[in-house]
Design an enzyme around this catalytic site. Sequence first.
Site, short mmCIF file in Angstrom:
data_model
loop_
_atom_site.label_atom_id
_atom_site.label_comp_id
_atom_site.label_asym_id
_atom_site.label_seq_id
_atom_site.Cartn_x
_atom_site.Cartn_y
_atom_site.Cartn_z
CE LYS A 35 -35.65 -40.57 -9.38
NZ LYS A 35 -34.58 -40.03 -10.26
CD GLU A 156 -23.30 -39.37 -3.95
OE1 GLU A 156 -23.69 -40.36 -3.30
OE2 GLU A 156 -23.13 -39.37 -5.18
CB CYS A 264 -19.11 -36.20 -9.24
SG CYS A 264 -20.83 -35.83 -8.84
CE LYS A 267 -20.92 -36.71 -14.11
NZ LYS A 267 -21.49 -35.41 -14.58
#
Length: 438
Positions: A35, A156, A264, A267
Amino acid sequence: MRITVIGTGYLGAVHAAGMAEIGHDVLGVDIDPAKIEALADGRPPFFEPGLSELLARTREKGNLTFTTSLRAAAEFGDLHFICVGTPQQRGSYAADLSHLNAVVDGLAPYLERPCLVVGKSTVPVGTAAAVGERLAALAPVGARAEVAWNPEFLREGTAVQDTLHPDRLVAGVVSAGAETLLREVYQPMLDEGCPFVATDLATAELVKVAANSFLATKISFINAMAEVCETAGADVVTLAQSIGYDARIGARFLSAGLGFGGGCLPKDIRAFTARAEELGVGRSLNFLREVDEINMRARHRAIAAAKDLVGGTFLGRNVTILGAAFKPHSDDIRDSPALNVAAAIKLQGAHVCVHDEEAIDNARAAYPALEYAREPLKACEGADVVLHLTEWPQYSALDPAELAKVTNVPRLLEARNTLDVRRWRDAGWTVRSLGRAA
């Protein structure tokens, strides 16, 4: 200002690039070398509109670099943003804070000068105070490694815009110096008129989960109305439009359909109820359990409606799924309602082919038993029913007459209520919409 961003997942990568964009010197930190290599090369490890361009500009300026070393982070920065995930624990509703604790335990031994450690992760109330105690005990500089909490409110698909031009900034602090430092960090946003709310640590933690809980409640409310509308022969789209004109209610997040997913909202509301139970006020959030149940029930309703369309059984049927990401403009498949439905239908004996604008590779890795197609027309070949499950705008531009030619039977389950249903029916499709009379 010399800033580190620890954790370069969805939140951290965008935040690091955004802080570099407004002029800070930023060091991104992650334990995943692949990453880090991708980000250093200007390649985002996930799809987010505008992020590639943002990384390219910061590379040209040279004020954004990356490392896997927490020691390097401690030596580099005077302000450390923690942006790691807090997923749901296995077998529990509670948040898993292991990633957060690992960062604190790994960073603290290298903190040898005063600094500010700022959490951006979504956490149960009381976590920030515990992090402060942990840092004070482990850091050579002791309590001069101060803690603040600055929750993120990214969406997002619009995360770059939300980072560079936020609608509010919330900072939980324990000193005037910490507030001043965070105001300096975000000065360009404040100059644009962005509200800055300085508060205590607990309130800052609660702001994020309260916001997500409210949005989840609004979505589940309109989906509950959709269930009533279907039974009563009413139209939930018109209902939502009508109540949305009321300024006290507003139209946003009143889109009935398959419900919410992602990394998001599901949870976060579960972790909130778990924390409320720990605090002895669980009854105050009992309604969130119903919100969660309504949301999950929307997926079962979609499956039942699709099965009804194909004659009561999926066995041997060809099913096309339009959409795999949990929302459009993203390749995120975490708790994707679309893939949850697709997998459930596959288990009932159907041949399932999935299309998505960006999430096919992620979906294939997580659900290898499903078939995938890169083009909507190809995905619809031989279909007995097509399910519209992620509201990509490209799907609204499809020609239903062309799609009808390649299907076995032109039948559509409209589970997002964004397509022009009359246009599809005029093209010969049998259409069933969630929240509208059959």
